[in-house]
Design a protein around this motif. Sequence first.
Motif, PDB file in Angstrom:
ATOM      1  N   CYS A   1      26.133  33.811  46.590  1.00 41.56           N
ATOM      2  CA  CYS A   1      27.348  34.512  46.168  1.00 41.56           C
ATOM      3  C   CYS A   1      26.968  35.513  45.083  1.00 41.56           C
ATOM      4  O   CYS A   1      26.300  35.161  44.108  1.00 41.56           O
TER       5      CYS A   1
ATOM      6  N   MET B   1      31.825  37.502  40.130  1.00 44.54           N
ATOM      7  CA  MET B   1      33.110  37.265  40.780  1.00 44.54           C
ATOM      8  C   MET B   1      33.892  36.225  39.988  1.00 44.54           C
ATOM      9  O   MET B   1      33.400  35.136  39.718  1.00 44.54           O
TER      10      MET B   1
ATOM     11  N   LEU C   1      35.586  36.486  47.978  1.00 44.81           N
ATOM     12  CA  LEU C   1      34.627  37.595  48.020  1.00 44.81           C
ATOM     13  C   LEU C   1      35.083  38.649  49.026  1.00 44.81           C
ATOM     14  O   LEU C   1      35.036  39.863  48.752  1.00 44.81           O
TER      15      LEU C   1
ATOM     16  N   ALA D   1      31.262  36.728  55.287  1.00 42.66           N
ATOM     17  CA  ALA D   1      30.653  37.027  53.989  1.00 42.66           C
ATOM     18  C   ALA D   1      29.148  37.203  54.174  1.00 42.66           C
ATOM     19  O   ALA D   1      28.533  38.118  53.615  1.00 42.66           O
TER      20      ALA D   1
END
Lengths: 361, 361, 361, 361
Positions: B29, B33, B143, B347
């Motif tokens: 990731c 974020m 995301l 993603a």
Amino acid sequence: MNQHYGKLFEVQLAGESHGSGVGCIVQGCPAGMPLAESDIQAELDKRRPGQKLTTTRNEKDQVQIKSGVFQGKTTGAPILLWIDNEDVQSASYEKLKETPRPGHADMTASAKYGGYNDYRGSGPFSARLTAALVAAGAIARKLLAMQGVEILGHVQQLHGIRTDVTDAQIRDYAYQSAVRCADPKIEKKFQDELQSALKAGDSLGAVIECRVNGLPVGVGEPRAQSVESVIAANVLAIPAAKGVEFGSGFASAALLGSQNNDAYEEKNGKVVTRTNHSGGVLGGITNGMPLVFRVAFKPTSSIAKTQITLNTKSHKQTELNVAGRHDPCVALRAVPIVEAAAALALADLMLQAQKIPKVLK
Amino acid sequence: MNQHYGKLFEVQLAGESHGSGVGCIVQGCPAGMPLAESDIQAELDKRRPGQKLTTTRNEKDQVQIKSGVFQGKTTGAPILLWIDNEDVQSASYEKLKETPRPGHADMTASAKYGGYNDYRGSGPFSARLTAALVAAGAIARKLLAMQGVEILGHVQQLHGIRTDVTDAQIRDYAYQSAVRCADPKIEKKFQDELQSALKAGDSLGAVIECRVNGLPVGVGEPRAQSVESVIAANVLAIPAAKGVEFGSGFASAALLGSQNNDAYEEKNGKVVTRTNHSGGVLGGITNGMPLVFRVAFKPTSSIAKTQITLNTKSHKQTELNVAGRHDPCVALRAVPIVEAAAALALADLMLQAQKIPKVLK
Amino acid sequence: MNQHYGKLFEVQLAGESHGSGVGCIVQGCPAGMPLAESDIQAELDKRRPGQKLTTTRNEKDQVQIKSGVFQGKTTGAPILLWIDNEDVQSASYEKLKETPRPGHADMTASAKYGGYNDYRGSGPFSARLTAALVAAGAIARKLLAMQGVEILGHVQQLHGIRTDVTDAQIRDYAYQSAVRCADPKIEKKFQDELQSALKAGDSLGAVIECRVNGLPVGVGEPRAQSVESVIAANVLAIPAAKGVEFGSGFASAALLGSQNNDAYEEKNGKVVTRTNHSGGVLGGITNGMPLVFRVAFKPTSSIAKTQITLNTKSHKQTELNVAGRHDPCVALRAVPIVEAAAALALADLMLQAQKIPKVLK
Amino acid sequence: MNQHYGKLFEVQLAGESHGSGVGCIVQGCPAGMPLAESDIQAELDKRRPGQKLTTTRNEKDQVQIKSGVFQGKTTGAPILLWIDNEDVQSASYEKLKETPRPGHADMTASAKYGGYNDYRGSGPFSARLTAALVAAGAIARKLLAMQGVEILGHVQQLHGIRTDVTDAQIRDYAYQSAVRCADPKIEKKFQDELQSALKAGDSLGAVIECRVNGLPVGVGEPRAQSVESVIAANVLAIPAAKGVEFGSGFASAALLGSQNNDAYEEKNGKVVTRTNHSGGVLGGITNGMPLVFRVAFKPTSSIAKTQITLNTKSHKQTELNVAGRHDPCVALRAVPIVEAAAALALADLMLQAQKIPKVLK
């Protein structure tokens, strides 16, 4: 472009429709397996164009084994296979640069690769690449056959017509039939349907069914490497494939649990199920029953009929006539491709489950 | 057991139905974020049992972020999520050791793992693990949302009843409905159907549809990492999923090419297609149209009705009554699971296509 | 045999020393990069035998690009490279089947692959395969060069003799020198050393140093994909490589922290370090200083001198004279191989860090 | 951040130095292996701080097995291990945000993750994470031990002092010694050296040697998954490791081929080599001799001495005093870490070579 398949039985594809050829490297095949070009050629001949009702592109698809085989047997080293392109007519594709063909990858490939993609016959997106997949699959298939695994594919449904056949019929008839129909009584209907489509300048969708017999219990690494996940990923990488289902599949959505559950019983000392709604997989793992899955193929995107598209330069709507040589139904040639995709998945999962040794005797 | 998903946005699951809990580690990731436990909890609550018409197992499914978040933002380091099991009643499963439940992984897991598998509620095969998947998916989802991507799931078909709804209806109604039906006029029929199944001690299959809006053109690495391949692999790893199709899917097998091809046009300066039979994917790459796919779920394997199975010790046929708490239709809780599986796939593919930066601002 | 390198910039090798040739498929190279066979040939010529002081095997090593390049630029599709073997004399290897050569893979390969390995010149274990690695590395190198990255290798140490050179010396002299010595004053000593080894029928070990300039800060995915881990894995896959170190490496084991730590300062608005004991990597991530590493190569295992080995059939000790053509020091030809191994690692890590776009303009 | 190791025996790490704890998920461990928390604790205790001469951070490092073990045995499902952080003092790290510590990942991590990295004690870059690695390694180690594989590590060299010891000495003494010195006669010298370094506010580098006995012939998948490549990648992912060599390693660069080649002979019906310059690996494959490798560790970067660094906000040179608790030599605690890194590599390669079954009896 990701043309790499598998974790332990790995295949890396390369090539283009209108380049010098197509090929692949197979890594992870155990040592000691007898392998000749003729083994692979036999599978390639099953998908070869130049047959009636398929594209008129005429190529021998002669495979060469360039590495990994010594004294007639696999060595454990990577196997490079190569097939030269012979019958390349790329002129007809030049004008497609600005007028993307509906249903093809022309627009998406151009956008993704900044216009640098080889647009001749869709280049690496072409079904031509499946020759390399079938070649790699032939190796997986031989490996599986040595473990008693049999793979049977056929066109179960063409347009609106559906067949209902036995394994014996598939074995005896599917590859005898130019339309890969395993039911001799239905075959004529398939052919008529294809002829009308051809006459209308149109194309047809179809469903290919694949059955795998002889798999041991315990193949499949549940969740991300479940039998369903790995096979689905492989078959949906085939051009024009748009759906896959296992066992009762979409039909099970309309069933009751009491109808869909397969009761266990013992037969000849082996645990079996009375029915096979599961398609041979429970919890992502083979249960010893035949593995059954079906793949939906959309109608060939290239049709003779005039179509509407956009001229991406002038931003104007335009008529498009796709020249070139095209199949009225891609699925006819896709039977050995689906079988190959399944073989690659299963050889990989058999190795993951240590059901195939690293050295064959 | 392979519970590892993804190439750049990676998820590794762990846990069992009747062990201490379920969890996962999310790797890849991007940093920066904003992420709070409440973001994840919101998704988990969508699949939480304890609702009418789903299993009576009652758990809060409280997620803990154990790593990878600092001062309210992701750091780029792996994120470990953990959910304690609270309401574990394993006694009822003890007797299943010798009498495998039809439709479950009991037999295949026992064979594959030499009898060492945690058989309580199928252990790691349990749908309980999907809580961890949904938790990981919540991160992927956030995301994607930051890139303008919206994921909409709903139960499109229950047993024989099918709905036909707009995006707006899914947005407004699917998660308001206990049966995840986006059409208020059909919802009652769903509920009646479920009530009769429950009364009969039976269960129902269903189809979940998922639509993804806002994806840019160019996502998907053709062939092995095609949009279809990666999503299919993820959703078929969900317990009870038996089929997946994109766009017109299996229906396209009965169409003509001239019907199925989507004509290009320009709308507000953007290349679009008039129809969306492709389901937003051409050549494995997104074309900017809504991504549409459907997943077939078989009826819940655990039913109250008496079933026939084999006692694998005595080798005799035997009756089986599956005690415990079960859903009349697994698909009702599977809507956020399918969405999560899609979010993880997308993603990952967005990162592969460099459509998401490694550091978010 | 695992000849697959990389995660995003992937290379799959194939081929054998005495088969039809060697080749590879490169997957993941961004689209739009100008690429001609001459770009690759230039690198291949640097490792080509047929030079004085290296093996007398004389091959042109002519590379063919078989896919992935269209109108002079990469398309984003896999690139297949192939190099025919020309000068194959396999007769001399037949007798090695039963008398494994000390230092070679003969014994281990035979054991691992059940005797099915291609034993001619060690088949796929041969340094001949590094031609394919260098060819793939040439693509990575060009990609890196477009980002301003320069890779400089040279033989830093031969047997007991060590050089101490500047970047400019490496640039100007290393590839001018038949012994890859960047210091003109030391070169003669290298040559004398090699001549005496040749005369004695013996061989020499060496250390290759590689420096990489121009890498941005932030390349390397800490731990398993750290700069050190990925480069080390690649270079230790080169035949005869037995050690690798970064920055001060093994020497740092004898230093104090206050000596080894590199103090930060600012130079021309850029954060730099006064010294470079770290070799340009901290926490597995590049810090903007030159990346420096060294690879230890053992002496060529094939020597003219009579050696003692075991006849594995008769179980008796026996004398062995290895015929064939051999280098007195493998490291002389290994300079471009080490550079290629580094280029592959760094192109991959640059893509992982999104420091190279997917489409080049 | 890539904290994922292995292909078939996979480990995914997570956690931070000053967060809630550290942990990992181990995937691919065969079913049926007895495993208790005490098995893992025994290994963790070997790296535990709170010993004289290592950092004064005092934690029990109590491991919890959260999944994958049932009735005392592994089930084949992923194993989640978790260790709570107990003794966290993060205040001292706050000021480091603007003054990166020389030798640490502070600067590179901040640049790579856009300042979102957890900078407290370097967060996920901390050697604290190696507790999770050792925990995972304990499982690999037990698996290997069941196949007769023994792993022996010790500090072979501290600063300028080098030992020369037998396997028996390592077995008997290395872990008895607070400084991991296997030679009782040298141990005092190690301690004196460390005391002077401590007194001077400085730190020392070291070399750890690791020997692995009992490996069968045939482990290692040549080239990218060679024994050297996989071990090197794992050990160079350990903080402060800057070099690795196998067998004679860098010393072989100064040898003649006739000195370095290991002659074959037969001993007790087994093919062995008279010497072991190869370190037990030929062509990337184990040859049945002891596997021997060495890892160079730089001196601890955190030292009490005042250092020079840059204030990245003011762009001015500044003095830095690193507070906190630090080891005078990281390598002292790294012995079980190196062993764990090797165990993970070898368990993976043993599974790849099918030398360990998927179900243990």
